[in-house]
Design a protein around this motif. Structure first.
Motif, PDB file in Angstrom:
ATOM      1  N   GLN A 118       0.282  -1.019   0.125  1.00 12.83           N
ATOM      2  CA  GLN A 118       0.211  -0.087  -0.187  1.00 12.83           C
ATOM      3  C   GLN A 118       1.041   1.141   0.087  1.00 12.83           C
ATOM      4  OE1 GLN A 118      -2.761   0.087  -0.304  1.00 12.83           O
ATOM      5  NE2 GLN A 118      -4.187   2.127   0.631  1.00 12.83           N
ATOM      6  N   SER A 145      -5.013  -2.288  -1.232  1.00 13.09           N
ATOM      7  CA  SER A 145      -6.101  -1.577  -0.409  1.00 13.09           C
ATOM      8  C   SER A 145      -7.736  -2.815  -0.136  1.00 13.09           C
ATOM      9  CB  SER A 145      -6.858  -0.284  -0.318  1.00 13.09           C
ATOM     10  OG  SER A 145      -7.264  -0.764  -2.074  1.00 13.09           O
ATOM     11  N   TYR A 237     -15.054   2.555   4.798  1.00 14.02           N
ATOM     12  CA  TYR A 237     -13.826   2.989   5.817  1.00 14.02           C
ATOM     13  C   TYR A 237     -15.100   2.165   6.553  1.00 14.02           C
ATOM     14  CZ  TYR A 237     -11.151   5.962   2.316  1.00 14.02           C
ATOM     15  OH  TYR A 237     -10.757   6.583   2.071  1.00 14.02           O
ATOM     16  N   PHE A 248      -6.258   4.904   4.822  1.00 12.22           N
ATOM     17  CA  PHE A 248      -7.352   4.822   4.194  1.00 12.22           C
ATOM     18  C   PHE A 248      -7.211   6.237   4.309  1.00 12.22           C
ATOM     19  CE2 PHE A 248      -9.484   0.958   3.270  1.00 12.22           C
ATOM     20  CZ  PHE A 248      -8.295   0.455   2.734  1.00 12.22           C
TER      21      PHE A 248
END
Length: 507
Positions: A118, A145, A237, A248
């Motif tokens: 990531q 992700s 999320y 994130f």
């Protein structure tokens, strides 16, 4: 070695660490933790060094294979890319410490490898000087992700992860269409080369290049959760593990970064083929994004969804500044970008602390018996909520003042200011309602009591959360010097000739 030779290191370090963890350390979690922490701290030190170098020197580039631009792959370090590298590194270290301290990393074998992949994708997106390689790094961070999103398993998390991937794959398809269209017209995807060729296009190609630019704007709007393309974010999320959701927080900023980079360098408002089209599209969408996000805070029934809507609202405020395409707007956008990343991240970590003690998936906003360490967690939540809502004295207030100042005298100033002020009040009410349900009413239900909490709670998650909150405080205390530095970054961002010369060489 010169500074320019280190530009590839933020991409290379995680790119080497991740496969080593998969191949050699997958059965040794302690070894993975050690290498992951050492590598991430090394990235932070390197990012700080690159930031100092970019602040005091010219724009630098790194040419893979020593191929000259625009033919080879090129990485570019300027003040903006260095700032984003430092922000990512400054976020990733405490998030990684939180994941280790809370035990989230042990719920899957490949957390640390995915974490490094990531970082590789994020750092590459900030450094690349080529639009196609921006797409490549987008795909790297998307794949990583997704793995982080479903880390720990669960039906709801898997469902949200699939929705996230499907929507982002659609965005990736649009990205390819955009790149194909632009390449068909200009014959290049090097950003510096595009900056020269788009300005010189004949009128007959204006329509086609405009289509390509609009497709790019749509792609970046998806990444930045801009209305009406924001609906993937709350579900994603809110179901992601706490430290993953915190990481994130910087991913939506990649969309804002890409718009700043592409639409100041390649398609600025002075471009004959596009003019002020993108500012005219971006500003109404930003106002709607701010309104939708903050109203979502007031209507949320789960803590993680509340924070997700707050993240959407913060992107609306950020895009209001970006839409100005002016030195003042860019300065405000850069300051607010740093603030909103830290504020969203710390709120997701606080939410995870709360949910771990309440034992309720999603952190339902309803009264329950008092949790362990409720006073400390409530204080952290109060401070972070003040920052996210944009109330004084924290950096959110300073950031919104800068955004409002950047729109002074602009068409629609009254609407912009009214939207920012009213939505700030709505956000404050939403956070107050959530804090009251989670902490104050808990004491009213059972004064002096707490839920069963037999486990010994580690202190590392609190240290990691405190580091991020300290970043918000530092951003407030040093608002003057930070804003001054970002004014210089804004000036460099608008100096298209300097970027083109650094990459392509003098004419």
């Amino acid at each position: 070695m010169s500074l320019s030779e280190w530009i590839i290191a933020p991409v290379l370090i995680p790119a080497v660490l991740a496969p080593l963890m998969v191949l050699l350390m997958r059965f040794d979690m302690l070894l993975q933790q050690v290498f992951s922490v050492v590598g991430t701290v090394a990235l932070a030190v390197l990012a700080l060094w690159l930031l100092i170098g970019a602040s005091n020197g010219p724009i630098l580039d790194y040419r893979l294979g020593n191929w000259p631009a625009p033919f080879g792959i090129i990485l570019v370090l300027d003040r903006l890319s260095a700032m984003m590298l430092a922000l990512t590194a400054g976020l990733s270290v405490p998030v990684l410490l939180y994941a280790i301290g809370s035990g989230w990393d042990t719920r899957g074998r490949h957390f640390h490898a995915l974490f490094q992949f990531q970082l590789m994708g994020i750092n590459g997106a900030f450094l690349t000087g080529d639009a196609f390689n921006l797409f490549v790094f987008f795909e790297v961070l998307l794949i990583a992700s997704y793995g982080l999103m479903i880390h720990g398993g669960g039906a709801q998390r898997m469902k949200a992860g699939v929705q996230y991937v499907v929507f982002n794959l659609a965005g990736s398809t649009l990205f390819l269409f955009a790149l194909g269209t632009i390449y068909a017209v200009t014959g290049t995807l090097n950003m510096a080369d595009l900056a020269n060729k788009v300005v010189a296009l004949p009128p007959g190609d204006a329509g086609l290049i405009r289509v390509g630019a609009i497709l790019l704007l749509l792609v970046f709007a998806v990444k930045g959760a801009l209305v009406p393309l924001q609906f993937w974010l709350p579900n994603t999320y809110s179901h992601a593990p706490g430290p993953v959701a915190a990481l994130f927080a910087v991913m939506t900023k990649i969309g804002a970064y890409a718009i700043l980079r592409v639409f100041t360098l390649i398609f600025p408002p002075t471009t004959p083929a596009t003019g002020s089209l993108f500012a005219d599209i971006l500003l109404p969408a930003a106002l709607l994004t701010l309104a939708v996000g903050m109203i979502g805070i007031l209507g949320a029934r789960q803590l993680t969804r509340l924070i997700s809507f707050a993240a959407i609202g913060s992107m609306g405020t950020l895009f209001i500044a970006v839409a100005q395409f002016s030195p003042e707007g860019n300065t405000a956008a850069l300051y607010y970008m740093v603030h909103s990343t830290l504020a969203a991240a710390v709120l997701f970590l606080i939410a995870d602390l709360t949910i771990a003690r309440r034992g309720e998936a999603g952190g339902a906003l309803r009264p329950a018996p008092r949790i362990a360490q409720s006073g400390l967690i409530a204080a952290l939540f109060f401070a972070a909520a003040i920052g996210m809502a944009g109330m004084p004295p924290l950096s959110g207030f300073v950031g919104k003042l800068l955004v409002m100042q950047a729109t002074w005298g602009q068409p629609g100033q009254a609407l912009i200011w009214g939207t920012i002020l009213i939505t700030s009040l709505i956000a404050l009410l939403g956070f107050a309602r959530a804090g009251s349900s989670l902490f104050w009413k808990a004491n009213a239900i059972a004064p002096g009591s707490r839920i069963s909490d037999p486990e010994e709670r580690p202190t590392l998650p609190f240290i990691a959360t405190g580091i991020l909150l300290a970043g918000l405080v530092a951003l407030t205390v040093f608002a003057g010097p930070v804003t001054g530095w970002m004014q210089g970054t804004s000036a460099q961002l608008l100096d298209r000739a300097a970027y083109v010369t650094a990459v392509l060489g003098p004419k």
